[in-house]
Motif scaffolding. Structure first.
Motif, PDB file in Angstrom:
ATOM      1  N   ASN A 181     -13.136 -74.169 -10.516  1.00  0.00           N
ATOM      2  CA  ASN A 181     -13.144 -73.769  -9.115  1.00  0.00           C
ATOM      3  C   ASN A 181     -12.810 -72.283  -8.984  1.00  0.00           C
ATOM      4  O   ASN A 181     -13.486 -71.530  -8.271  1.00  0.00           O
ATOM      5  CB  ASN A 181     -12.125 -74.616  -8.341  1.00  0.00           C
TER       6      ASN A 181
ATOM      7  N   GLN B  90     -11.076 -82.584  -5.405  1.00  0.00           N
ATOM      8  CA  GLN B  90     -10.436 -81.340  -5.834  1.00  0.00           C
ATOM      9  C   GLN B  90     -10.582 -80.270  -4.748  1.00  0.00           C
ATOM     10  O   GLN B  90      -9.640 -79.520  -4.489  1.00  0.00           O
ATOM     11  CB  GLN B  90     -11.058 -80.876  -7.150  1.00  0.00           C
ATOM     12  N   GLU B  91     -11.740 -80.202  -4.101  1.00  0.00           N
ATOM     13  CA  GLU B  91     -11.953 -79.245  -3.017  1.00  0.00           C
ATOM     14  C   GLU B  91     -10.992 -79.515  -1.853  1.00  0.00           C
ATOM     15  O   GLU B  91     -10.448 -78.582  -1.259  1.00  0.00           O
ATOM     16  CB  GLU B  91     -13.397 -79.321  -2.521  1.00  0.00           C
TER      17      GLU B  91
ATOM     18  N   GLY C 244     -11.457 -72.394   1.778  1.00  0.00           N
ATOM     19  CA  GLY C 244     -12.184 -73.198   0.812  1.00  0.00           C
ATOM     20  C   GLY C 244     -12.322 -72.552  -0.550  1.00  0.00           C
ATOM     21  O   GLY C 244     -12.176 -71.333  -0.706  1.00  0.00           O
ATOM     22  N   GLY C 245     -12.601 -73.373  -1.561  1.00  0.00           N
ATOM     23  CA  GLY C 245     -12.830 -72.884  -2.921  1.00  0.00           C
ATOM     24  C   GLY C 245     -14.309 -72.682  -3.156  1.00  0.00           C
ATOM     25  O   GLY C 245     -14.851 -71.589  -3.002  1.00  0.00           O
TER      26      GLY C 245
ATOM     27  N   LEU D 161     -16.573 -74.920  -1.543  1.00  0.00           N
ATOM     28  CA  LEU D 161     -17.149 -75.326  -0.265  1.00  0.00           C
ATOM     29  C   LEU D 161     -16.420 -74.668   0.900  1.00  0.00           C
ATOM     30  O   LEU D 161     -15.261 -74.276   0.771  1.00  0.00           O
ATOM     31  CB  LEU D 161     -17.064 -76.851  -0.109  1.00  0.00           C
TER      32      LEU D 161
ATOM     33  N   TYR E 190      -7.632 -78.373  -2.941  1.00  0.00           N
ATOM     34  CA  TYR E 190      -7.590 -76.911  -3.005  1.00  0.00           C
ATOM     35  C   TYR E 190      -7.456 -76.311  -1.598  1.00  0.00           C
ATOM     36  O   TYR E 190      -6.710 -75.347  -1.389  1.00  0.00           O
ATOM     37  CB  TYR E 190      -8.840 -76.343  -3.680  1.00  0.00           C
ATOM     38  N   TYR E 191      -8.175 -76.878  -0.645  1.00  0.00           N
ATOM     39  CA  TYR E 191      -8.096 -76.374   0.724  1.00  0.00           C
ATOM     40  C   TYR E 191      -6.652 -76.393   1.219  1.00  0.00           C
ATOM     41  O   TYR E 191      -6.154 -75.407   1.776  1.00  0.00           O
ATOM     42  CB  TYR E 191      -8.983 -77.210   1.652  1.00  0.00           C
TER      43      TYR E 191
END
Length: 296
Positions: free
Chosen positions: A164, A93-94, A208-209, A211, A97-98
């Motif tokens: 997030n 997911q990260e 980033g979210g 991270l 999201y990035y």
């Protein structure tokens, strides 16, 4: 009321309540300074939140059919029955999201919505929930469709995305300092201040979210520097206090540029090129602004 709706109501009430407490504190703290707290920025964020809650009732999501197609043709069916699977979902997911966030800054079609989030000229907790009314129409959630295609249920993907965004609430502050070694792994208020800054050297950074590791891996991490304080808002600041202007001004400017384009291919280029791009080369993209700052 469903459990999901109840959780959403509680979360929304929490972030609004805490942001108003911060607003009152900052108003008192800055009462004898020139940096007066701008309450109209809070009201604009509240109108944005209310508008998105109302628009959620309309079946206008472009991502819904994409999610349905991805789920129908999924290659696995994922069950979150172990810590490893939860961790893989988090990292996946990260990653998505990035790239969603990076594209929202580098493709004007998505920027027309995301610019609303960057429109506040002061960075406070209320900035966190000014996200723009047109996100569902542009289908920005489609960036997370690969997770559905891999077998994660669509509702699980959306809940993970909501968590997030909830994490990012506390990042929208100017009063939390750098956090030592955490800056190397996590998205922090310091890293996010850079993301919201309109200084040429800070533009298009720290996507980033939770991270910050993907920014470091893909070369988009920029550290906050004491010698260059962040200047918040857009490179061309939004001064209007009219919520319709704040929400729609970038769509209007996009339509205007497309209308004035010399041909349909150029008009289409305005949709997919970065914000500030112009077919005659006279635009103000991030690259052009940085070059101007370097020369100056």
């Amino acid at each position: 009321m469903t459990s999901t709706a109840l959780i959403s109501l509680i979360a929304s009430s929490f972030v609004v309540g805490v942001s108003l407490i911060e607003a009152c504190w900052l108003t008192w703290k800055n009462r004898n300074t020139h940096a007066r707290f701008q309450w109209h920025e809070v009201w604009l964020s509240l109108v944005d939140l209310a508008g998105r809650k109302l628009l959620a009732f309309l079946p206008l999501s472009l991502a819904t059919p994409i999610f349905a197609l991805a789920w129908e043709h999924r290659i696995f069916t994922v069950t979150l029955d172990s810590a490893l699977m939860v961790m893989l979902l988090f990292v996946g997911q990260e990653f998505c999201y990035y790239w969603y966030h990076r594209c929202s800054h580098r493709i004007r079609f998505f920027w027309a919505t995301h610019a609303v989030h960057h429109s506040p000229n002061q960075l406070t907790l209320s900035s966190a929930y000014r996200l723009g009314w047109t996100g569902k129409i542009t289908g920005s959630a489609m960036f997370f469709a690969p997770l559905v295609w891999l077998g994660v249920r669509p509702e699980v993907v959306l809940v993970t995305l909501s968590l997030n965004l909830l994490y990012q609430f506390w990042l929208h502050t100017t009063w939390i300092p750098k956090l030592g070694w955490l800056e190397y792994v996590f998205n922090t208020p310091s890293a996010h201040r850079v993301h919201h800054a309109s200084n040429a050297t800070y533009l298009d950074a720290n996507y980033g979210g939770v991270l910050i590791v993907f920014d470091r891996l893909f070369g988009t991490y920029v550290e906050e520097r004491d010698e260059e304080p962040c200047r918040y808002g857009l490179t061309t600041p939004t001064r209007s206090r009219n919520p319709l202007v704040v929400e729609l001004e970038h769509w209007v400017s996009l339509a205007r540029d497309m209308k004035s384009a010399p041909g349909w291919w150029t008009a289409l280029a305005y949709v997919f090129q970065p914000p500030g791009w112009r077919h005659d080369g006279a635009g103000e993209t991030t690259e052009a602004l940085r070059e101007r700052a370097r020369v100056g």
